[in-house]
Design a protein around this motif. Structure first.
Motif, PDB file in Angstrom:
ATOM      1  N   HIS A 162      12.683  77.810  35.411  1.00  0.00           N
ATOM      2  CA  HIS A 162      14.101  77.483  35.528  1.00  0.00           C
ATOM      3  C   HIS A 162      14.226  76.267  36.433  1.00  0.00           C
ATOM      4  O   HIS A 162      13.542  76.175  37.460  1.00  0.00           O
ATOM      5  CB  HIS A 162      14.885  78.645  36.146  1.00  0.00           C
ATOM      6  CG  HIS A 162      15.208  79.706  35.157  1.00  0.00           C
ATOM      7  ND1 HIS A 162      15.201  81.042  35.475  1.00  0.00           N
ATOM      8  CD2 HIS A 162      15.545  79.626  33.842  1.00  0.00           C
ATOM      9  CE1 HIS A 162      15.536  81.737  34.383  1.00  0.00           C
ATOM     10  NE2 HIS A 162      15.732  80.899  33.392  1.00  0.00           N
ATOM     11  N   ILE A 163      15.108  75.363  36.073  1.00  0.00           N
ATOM     12  CA  ILE A 163      15.349  74.165  36.874  1.00  0.00           C
ATOM     13  C   ILE A 163      16.812  74.186  37.305  1.00  0.00           C
ATOM     14  O   ILE A 163      17.715  74.223  36.468  1.00  0.00           O
ATOM     15  CB  ILE A 163      15.102  72.887  36.044  1.00  0.00           C
ATOM     16  CG1 ILE A 163      13.710  72.899  35.400  1.00  0.00           C
ATOM     17  CG2 ILE A 163      15.329  71.654  36.911  1.00  0.00           C
ATOM     18  CD1 ILE A 163      12.559  72.715  36.348  1.00  0.00           C
ATOM     19  N   ILE A 164      17.031  74.178  38.607  1.00  0.00           N
ATOM     20  CA  ILE A 164      18.386  74.175  39.161  1.00  0.00           C
ATOM     21  C   ILE A 164      18.506  72.911  39.999  1.00  0.00           C
ATOM     22  O   ILE A 164      17.714  72.701  40.920  1.00  0.00           O
ATOM     23  CB  ILE A 164      18.614  75.421  40.044  1.00  0.00           C
ATOM     24  CG1 ILE A 164      18.353  76.696  39.246  1.00  0.00           C
ATOM     25  CG2 ILE A 164      20.024  75.414  40.640  1.00  0.00           C
ATOM     26  CD1 ILE A 164      18.077  77.902  40.120  1.00  0.00           C
ATOM     27  N   ARG A 165      19.454  72.062  39.667  1.00  0.00           N
ATOM     28  CA  ARG A 165      19.567  70.805  40.409  1.00  0.00           C
ATOM     29  C   ARG A 165      20.984  70.596  40.923  1.00  0.00           C
ATOM     30  O   ARG A 165      21.951  70.955  40.245  1.00  0.00           O
ATOM     31  CB  ARG A 165      19.146  69.627  39.517  1.00  0.00           C
ATOM     32  CG  ARG A 165      17.708  69.774  39.031  1.00  0.00           C
ATOM     33  CD  ARG A 165      17.195  68.543  38.329  1.00  0.00           C
ATOM     34  NE  ARG A 165      16.938  67.454  39.272  1.00  0.00           N
ATOM     35  CZ  ARG A 165      16.139  66.415  38.996  1.00  0.00           C
ATOM     36  NH1 ARG A 165      15.531  66.325  37.836  1.00  0.00           N
ATOM     37  NH2 ARG A 165      15.949  65.463  39.892  1.00  0.00           N
ATOM     38  N   ASN A 166      21.075  70.052  42.115  1.00  0.00           N
ATOM     39  CA  ASN A 166      22.377  69.673  42.653  1.00  0.00           C
ATOM     40  C   ASN A 166      22.179  68.527  43.638  1.00  0.00           C
ATOM     41  O   ASN A 166      21.043  68.090  43.871  1.00  0.00           O
ATOM     42  CB  ASN A 166      23.099  70.877  43.287  1.00  0.00           C
ATOM     43  CG  ASN A 166      22.391  71.440  44.514  1.00  0.00           C
ATOM     44  OD1 ASN A 166      21.597  70.759  45.172  1.00  0.00           O
ATOM     45  ND2 ASN A 166      22.688  72.695  44.841  1.00  0.00           N
ATOM     46  N   VAL A 213      12.760  76.332  40.085  1.00  0.00           N
ATOM     47  CA  VAL A 213      12.674  75.148  40.922  1.00  0.00           C
ATOM     48  C   VAL A 213      14.086  74.679  41.238  1.00  0.00           C
ATOM     49  O   VAL A 213      14.906  74.485  40.338  1.00  0.00           O
ATOM     50  CB  VAL A 213      11.914  74.009  40.200  1.00  0.00           C
ATOM     51  CG1 VAL A 213      11.844  72.764  41.089  1.00  0.00           C
ATOM     52  CG2 VAL A 213      10.512  74.469  39.797  1.00  0.00           C
ATOM     53  N   LEU A 214      14.354  74.525  42.533  1.00  0.00           N
ATOM     54  CA  LEU A 214      15.629  73.948  42.982  1.00  0.00           C
ATOM     55  C   LEU A 214      15.336  72.539  43.469  1.00  0.00           C
ATOM     56  O   LEU A 214      14.447  72.341  44.303  1.00  0.00           O
ATOM     57  CB  LEU A 214      16.210  74.789  44.121  1.00  0.00           C
ATOM     58  CG  LEU A 214      17.355  74.136  44.917  1.00  0.00           C
ATOM     59  CD1 LEU A 214      18.575  73.896  44.041  1.00  0.00           C
ATOM     60  CD2 LEU A 214      17.718  75.021  46.117  1.00  0.00           C
ATOM     61  N   SER A 215      16.051  71.560  42.961  1.00  0.00           N
ATOM     62  CA  SER A 215      15.765  70.171  43.329  1.00  0.00           C
ATOM     63  C   SER A 215      17.046  69.361  43.464  1.00  0.00           C
ATOM     64  O   SER A 215      18.072  69.688  42.871  1.00  0.00           O
ATOM     65  CB  SER A 215      14.890  69.533  42.239  1.00  0.00           C
ATOM     66  OG  SER A 215      14.803  68.128  42.410  1.00  0.00           O
ATOM     67  N   GLU A 221       9.743  85.093  39.882  1.00  0.00           N
ATOM     68  CA  GLU A 221       9.282  85.734  41.119  1.00  0.00           C
ATOM     69  C   GLU A 221       8.910  84.738  42.202  1.00  0.00           C
ATOM     70  O   GLU A 221       8.398  85.110  43.246  1.00  0.00           O
ATOM     71  CB  GLU A 221       8.044  86.610  40.801  1.00  0.00           C
ATOM     72  CG  GLU A 221       8.367  87.744  39.836  1.00  0.00           C
ATOM     73  CD  GLU A 221       7.118  88.482  39.362  1.00  0.00           C
ATOM     74  OE1 GLU A 221       5.999  87.993  39.623  1.00  0.00           O
ATOM     75  OE2 GLU A 221       7.275  89.532  38.726  1.00  0.00           O
ATOM     76  N   GLU A 222       9.112  83.467  41.916  1.00  0.00           N
ATOM     77  CA  GLU A 222       8.723  82.429  42.867  1.00  0.00           C
ATOM     78  C   GLU A 222       9.789  81.337  42.876  1.00  0.00           C
ATOM     79  O   GLU A 222      10.401  81.058  41.841  1.00  0.00           O
ATOM     80  CB  GLU A 222       7.367  81.831  42.445  1.00  0.00           C
ATOM     81  CG  GLU A 222       6.862  80.742  43.377  1.00  0.00           C
ATOM     82  CD  GLU A 222       5.456  80.262  43.003  1.00  0.00           C
ATOM     83  OE1 GLU A 222       4.909  80.722  41.986  1.00  0.00           O
ATOM     84  OE2 GLU A 222       4.928  79.410  43.748  1.00  0.00           O
ATOM     85  N   ILE A 223      10.000  80.719  44.051  1.00  0.00           N
ATOM     86  CA  ILE A 223      10.987  79.634  44.174  1.00  0.00           C
ATOM     87  C   ILE A 223      10.318  78.429  44.832  1.00  0.00           C
ATOM     88  O   ILE A 223       9.634  78.566  45.856  1.00  0.00           O
ATOM     89  CB  ILE A 223      12.199  80.080  45.026  1.00  0.00           C
ATOM     90  CG1 ILE A 223      12.892  81.292  44.395  1.00  0.00           C
ATOM     91  CG2 ILE A 223      13.192  78.927  45.193  1.00  0.00           C
ATOM     92  CD1 ILE A 223      13.927  81.954  45.311  1.00  0.00           C
ATOM     93  N   ILE A 224      10.532  77.263  44.238  1.00  0.00           N
ATOM     94  CA  ILE A 224      10.083  75.998  44.819  1.00  0.00           C
ATOM     95  C   ILE A 224      11.333  75.152  45.071  1.00  0.00           C
ATOM     96  O   ILE A 224      12.147  74.978  44.169  1.00  0.00           O
ATOM     97  CB  ILE A 224       9.190  75.200  43.839  1.00  0.00           C
ATOM     98  CG1 ILE A 224       8.084  76.054  43.239  1.00  0.00           C
ATOM     99  CG2 ILE A 224       8.670  73.918  44.485  1.00  0.00           C
ATOM    100  CD1 ILE A 224       6.899  76.276  44.105  1.00  0.00           C
TER     101      ILE A 224
END
Ligand SMILES: [Zn+2]
Length: 166
Positions: A55-59, A33-35, A82-85
């Motif tokens: 996985h949590i990716i934040r910026n 997850v990109l947030s 295998e998936e991105i939100i």
């Protein structure tokens, strides 16, 4: 007041709660997850996530930057996601910010960074561009399941933004 001392003390009172013995570093639900880093976004409650799931990716903004592609590449190629939100939101600090004024303030402090702030005018349009960039990023092994949501912190709703047809 700086928080570090208090935070260290709090962590020191709950090692049993914090420990994850035997929990795999490979995300159980195979999703990254990109947030945006916005304080109002509680991704675990919002998306029904548990520790170990994702996985949590934040910026700032939840924007797809080179470093986000680095993290997503590691997520997929080393740790099996295998998936991105992608989660952006209404009322973002970057919405309507001035790229030029920000760059000028940095320049006044003698800094000419290689990155841009990423200010934007239209959250959905920006999200569509992000989704398109991810779909065309060959660093990523899995590009079939990429979704984008916009969160409204005022009413708690989440809406999907479909990728553009291009
Ligand atoms: Zn934001």
């Amino acid at each position: 007041m700086p928080n570090a001392e208090n935070m260290l003390a709090v962590a020191g009172t709950r090692p049993r709660e914090l420990a994850a013995p035997g929990l795999s570093p490979r995300p159980r639900r195979k999703v990254a997850v990109l947030s945006c880093m916005d304080t109002r976004i509680d991704l675990f409650a919002m998306l029904g996530l548990e520790r170990g799931d994702a996985h949590i990716i934040r910026n700032a903004g939840g924007l797809v930057t080179d470093d986000v592609l680095r993290s997503l590449s590691a997520s997929q190629r080393l740790l099996g996601t295998e998936e991105i939100i992608v989660v952006m939101h209404d009322g973002c600090g970057l919405h309507g910010a001035s790229e030029d004024a920000f760059a000028q303030a940095l320049a006044a402090d003698g800094v000419l960074p290689s990155w841009r702030l990423g200010a934007f005018e239209d959250v959905e349009d920006t999200l569509r561009h992000s989704l398109a960039r991810l779909r065309s990023s060959r660093e990523l092994l899995a590009r079939e399941h990429i979704s984008g949501f916009v969160f409204n912190p005022e009413d708690g709703t989440l809406r999907e933004v479909a990728a553009s047809a291009e």
